[in-house]
Design a protein around this motif. Structure first.
Motif, PDB file in Angstrom:
ATOM      1  N   UNK A   7     -54.378  31.578  26.358  1.00 58.89           N
ATOM      2  CA  UNK A   7     -54.085  32.810  27.175  1.00 58.89           C
ATOM      3  C   UNK A   7     -54.369  34.000  26.081  1.00 58.89           C
ATOM      4  N   UNK A   8     -54.974  35.062  26.542  1.00 57.57           N
ATOM      5  CA  UNK A   8     -54.848  36.247  25.880  1.00 57.57           C
ATOM      6  C   UNK A   8     -54.280  37.512  26.400  1.00 57.57           C
ATOM      7  N   UNK A  12     -56.456  42.808  25.660  1.00 57.95           N
ATOM      8  CA  UNK A  12     -57.775  42.266  25.220  1.00 57.95           C
ATOM      9  C   UNK A  12     -58.982  42.942  25.838  1.00 57.95           C
ATOM     10  N   UNK A  13     -60.134  43.031  24.894  1.00 59.87           N
ATOM     11  CA  UNK A  13     -61.346  43.252  25.726  1.00 59.87           C
ATOM     12  C   UNK A  13     -61.929  41.911  26.086  1.00 59.87           C
ATOM     13  N   UNK A  19     -56.351  37.674  19.714  1.00 55.30           N
ATOM     14  CA  UNK A  19     -55.300  36.436  19.388  1.00 55.30           C
ATOM     15  C   UNK A  19     -55.059  35.798  20.916  1.00 55.30           C
ATOM     16  N   UNK A  20     -55.109  34.494  20.912  1.00 59.30           N
ATOM     17  CA  UNK A  20     -54.936  33.745  22.011  1.00 59.30           C
ATOM     18  C   UNK A  20     -53.667  32.773  21.774  1.00 59.30           C
ATOM     19  N   UNK A  31     -54.289  31.550  17.840  1.00 54.80           N
ATOM     20  CA  UNK A  31     -55.630  31.517  17.054  1.00 54.80           C
ATOM     21  C   UNK A  31     -56.158  32.818  17.430  1.00 54.80           C
ATOM     22  N   UNK A  32     -57.187  33.158  16.608  1.00 53.42           N
ATOM     23  CA  UNK A  32     -58.083  34.222  16.837  1.00 53.42           C
ATOM     24  C   UNK A  32     -59.253  33.724  17.667  1.00 53.42           C
ATOM     25  N   UNK A  33     -59.548  34.401  18.767  1.00 54.70           N
ATOM     26  CA  UNK A  33     -60.572  33.806  19.547  1.00 54.70           C
ATOM     27  C   UNK A  33     -61.877  33.691  18.711  1.00 54.70           C
TER      28      UNK A  33
END
Length: 63
Positions: A7-8, A12-13, A19-20, A31-33
């Motif tokens: 999920x983010x 977020x755009x 970050x998710x 994590x970073x997407x």
């Protein structure tokens, strides 16, 4: 939070620069997407303490 579903934030755009977060058994994964293979694992209490500290400004002096 559903298990194994990333999920983010709604802030977020639609791009790959956010970050998710997801639940994985008893842990929380972040994590970073755009770097999906790098995953930070922690427990809910530690993540809650980090978020509380961020909200309280405890880390502002590092900016």
């Amino acid at each position: 939070m559903p298990q194994n579903q990333w999920q983010k934030s709604s802030y977020s755009s639609s791009g790959d620069n956010c970050v998710e977060v997801r639940r994985a058994d008893e842990l929380i994964e972040l994590r970073e997407s755009d770097e999906g293979h790098l995953i930070l694992r922690t427990n809910p209490a530690a993540l809650a303490a980090l978020l509380d500290g961020l909200k309280a400004g405890e880390f502002d002096h590092h900016a």
